[in-house]
Design a protein around this motif. Structure first.
Motif, mmCIF file in Angstrom:
data_model
loop_
_atom_site.group_PDB
_atom_site.id
_atom_site.type_symbol
_atom_site.label_atom_id
_atom_site.label_comp_id
_atom_site.label_asym_id
_atom_site.label_seq_id
_atom_site.Cartn_x
_atom_site.Cartn_y
_atom_site.Cartn_z
ATOM 1 N N GLY A 35 0.792 -1.221 0.000
ATOM 2 C CA GLY A 35 0.000 0.000 0.000
ATOM 3 C C GLY A 35 0.828 1.277 0.000
ATOM 4 O O GLY A 35 0.288 2.362 0.179
ATOM 5 N N VAL A 36 2.137 1.163 -0.184
ATOM 6 C CA VAL A 36 3.015 2.328 -0.203
ATOM 7 C C VAL A 36 3.635 2.444 -1.591
ATOM 8 O O VAL A 36 4.087 1.459 -2.170
ATOM 9 C CB VAL A 36 4.136 2.198 0.864
ATOM 10 N N CYS A 37 3.668 3.654 -2.123
ATOM 11 C CA CYS A 37 4.261 3.917 -3.434
ATOM 12 C C CYS A 37 5.759 4.166 -3.263
ATOM 13 O O CYS A 37 6.174 4.944 -2.414
ATOM 14 C CB CYS A 37 3.596 5.147 -4.053
ATOM 15 N N PHE A 38 6.560 3.476 -4.074
ATOM 16 C CA PHE A 38 8.004 3.671 -4.085
ATOM 17 C C PHE A 38 8.438 4.070 -5.486
ATOM 18 O O PHE A 38 7.866 3.613 -6.470
ATOM 19 C CB PHE A 38 8.739 2.382 -3.680
ATOM 20 N N GLY A 39 9.448 4.907 -5.565
ATOM 21 C CA GLY A 39 9.971 5.326 -6.861
ATOM 22 C C GLY A 39 11.483 5.437 -6.810
ATOM 23 O O GLY A 39 12.077 5.564 -5.735
ATOM 24 N N ARG A 40 12.095 5.339 -7.975
ATOM 25 C CA ARG A 40 13.539 5.526 -8.094
ATOM 26 C C ARG A 40 13.856 6.074 -9.464
ATOM 27 O O ARG A 40 13.107 5.891 -10.428
ATOM 28 C CB ARG A 40 14.299 4.233 -7.832
ATOM 29 N N THR A 41 14.980 6.750 -9.572
ATOM 30 C CA THR A 41 15.450 7.305 -10.836
ATOM 31 C C THR A 41 16.406 6.324 -11.490
ATOM 32 O O THR A 41 17.299 5.794 -10.844
ATOM 33 C CB THR A 41 16.170 8.642 -10.597
ATOM 34 N N CYS A 42 16.199 6.073 -12.773
ATOM 35 C CA CYS A 42 17.089 5.216 -13.552
ATOM 36 C C CYS A 42 17.600 6.009 -14.744
ATOM 37 O O CYS A 42 16.973 6.970 -15.182
ATOM 38 C CB CYS A 42 16.350 3.975 -14.052
ATOM 39 N N SER A 43 18.745 5.593 -15.258
ATOM 40 C CA SER A 43 19.303 6.253 -16.442
ATOM 41 C C SER A 43 20.122 5.262 -17.247
ATOM 42 O O SER A 43 20.589 4.253 -16.737
ATOM 43 C CB SER A 43 20.164 7.446 -16.035
ATOM 44 N N THR A 44 20.259 5.577 -18.523
ATOM 45 C CA THR A 44 21.108 4.807 -19.423
ATOM 46 C C THR A 44 22.312 5.674 -19.737
ATOM 47 O O THR A 44 22.170 6.831 -20.116
ATOM 48 C CB THR A 44 20.368 4.461 -20.727
ATOM 49 N N SER A 45 23.499 5.118 -19.575
ATOM 50 C CA SER A 45 24.724 5.865 -19.841
ATOM 51 C C SER A 45 25.149 5.690 -21.293
ATOM 52 O O SER A 45 24.576 4.892 -22.032
ATOM 53 C CB SER A 45 25.832 5.390 -18.894
ATOM 54 N N GLY A 46 26.155 6.422 -21.689
ATOM 55 C CA GLY A 46 26.643 6.369 -23.064
ATOM 56 C C GLY A 46 27.143 4.998 -23.481
ATOM 57 O O GLY A 46 27.179 4.677 -24.662
ATOM 58 N N ASP A 47 27.540 4.165 -22.498
ATOM 59 C CA ASP A 47 27.992 2.813 -22.820
ATOM 60 C C ASP A 47 26.836 1.809 -22.777
ATOM 61 O O ASP A 47 27.058 0.611 -22.711
ATOM 62 C CB ASP A 47 29.130 2.380 -21.908
ATOM 63 N N CYS A 48 25.605 2.304 -22.810
ATOM 64 C CA CYS A 48 24.372 1.505 -22.900
ATOM 65 C C CYS A 48 24.099 0.666 -21.654
ATOM 66 O O CYS A 48 23.433 -0.364 -21.739
ATOM 67 C CB CYS A 48 24.390 0.607 -24.142
ATOM 68 N N LYS A 49 24.594 1.092 -20.506
ATOM 69 C CA LYS A 49 24.304 0.383 -19.256
ATOM 70 C C LYS A 49 23.242 1.152 -18.487
ATOM 71 O O LYS A 49 23.249 2.376 -18.452
ATOM 72 C CB LYS A 49 25.563 0.239 -18.415
ATOM 73 N N THR A 50 22.341 0.414 -17.861
ATOM 74 C CA THR A 50 21.275 1.020 -17.066
ATOM 75 C C THR A 50 21.697 1.068 -15.607
ATOM 76 O O THR A 50 22.187 0.077 -15.061
ATOM 77 C CB THR A 50 19.972 0.218 -17.206
ATOM 78 N N HIS A 51 21.519 2.230 -14.988
ATOM 79 C CA HIS A 51 21.849 2.434 -13.588
ATOM 80 C C HIS A 51 20.606 2.989 -12.898
ATOM 81 O O HIS A 51 19.971 3.899 -13.414
ATOM 82 C CB HIS A 51 22.998 3.429 -13.439
ATOM 83 N N CYS A 52 20.266 2.420 -11.741
ATOM 84 C CA CYS A 52 19.114 2.900 -10.985
ATOM 85 C C CYS A 52 19.533 3.224 -9.555
ATOM 86 O O CYS A 52 20.404 2.562 -8.986
ATOM 87 C CB CYS A 52 18.008 1.844 -10.965
ATOM 88 N N GLY A 53 18.892 4.224 -9.003
ATOM 89 C CA GLY A 53 19.150 4.615 -7.625
ATOM 90 C C GLY A 53 18.330 3.779 -6.654
ATOM 91 O O GLY A 53 17.680 2.803 -7.027
ATOM 92 N N ALA A 54 18.361 4.186 -5.415
ATOM 93 C CA ALA A 54 17.633 3.488 -4.353
ATOM 94 C C ALA A 54 16.140 3.804 -4.451
ATOM 95 O O ALA A 54 15.731 4.824 -5.004
ATOM 96 C CB ALA A 54 18.172 3.923 -2.996
ATOM 97 N N TRP A 55 15.331 2.909 -3.911
ATOM 98 C CA TRP A 55 13.887 3.126 -3.862
ATOM 99 C C TRP A 55 13.558 4.052 -2.699
ATOM 100 O O TRP A 55 14.093 3.915 -1.606
ATOM 101 C CB TRP A 55 13.154 1.793 -3.648
ATOM 102 N N TYR A 56 12.686 5.033 -2.940
ATOM 103 C CA TYR A 56 12.214 5.964 -1.916
ATOM 104 C C TYR A 56 10.703 5.972 -1.926
ATOM 105 O O TYR A 56 10.083 5.789 -2.966
ATOM 106 C CB TYR A 56 12.719 7.391 -2.199
ATOM 107 N N SER A 57 10.099 6.206 -0.760
ATOM 108 C CA SER A 57 8.632 6.262 -0.697
ATOM 109 C C SER A 57 8.166 7.602 -1.249
ATOM 110 O O SER A 57 8.789 8.642 -1.045
ATOM 111 C CB SER A 57 8.141 6.063 0.729
ATOM 112 N N TYR A 58 7.074 7.559 -2.000
ATOM 113 C CA TYR A 58 6.486 8.724 -2.651
ATOM 114 C C TYR A 58 5.006 8.803 -2.293
ATOM 115 O O TYR A 58 4.417 7.853 -1.812
ATOM 116 C CB TYR A 58 6.620 8.641 -4.174
ATOM 117 N N SER A 59 4.421 9.914 -2.611
ATOM 118 C CA SER A 59 2.989 10.078 -2.463
ATOM 119 C C SER A 59 2.281 9.122 -3.421
ATOM 120 O O SER A 59 2.778 8.837 -4.510
ATOM 121 C CB SER A 59 2.611 11.525 -2.787
#
Length: 63
Positions: A35-59
């Protein structure tokens, strides 16, 4: 003359080759757990690798 100058430049300066990379891109991922919403920021770098941050609770407005 032009061929000699061109050849001299080719000898002095190494040929640069670039690999075709991925364009930088970022996005948000969301999930609901217990029942809790979690979100994280992800990105793709120039070498085509995906990196994601930690999960944080959101509204719940984001999920």
């Amino acid at each position: 003359m032009t061929r000699r100058v061109t050849r001299a430049i080719e000898v002095l300066l190494p040929t640069a080759t670039a690999d075709a990379g991925c364009p930088p891109d970022s996005w948000m991922e969301y999930k609901i757990m217990g029942g809790v919403c979690f979100g994280r920021t992800c990105s793709t770098s120039g070498d085509c690798k995906t990196h994601c941050g930690a999960w944080y609770s959101y509204s719940m407005n984001y999920c």
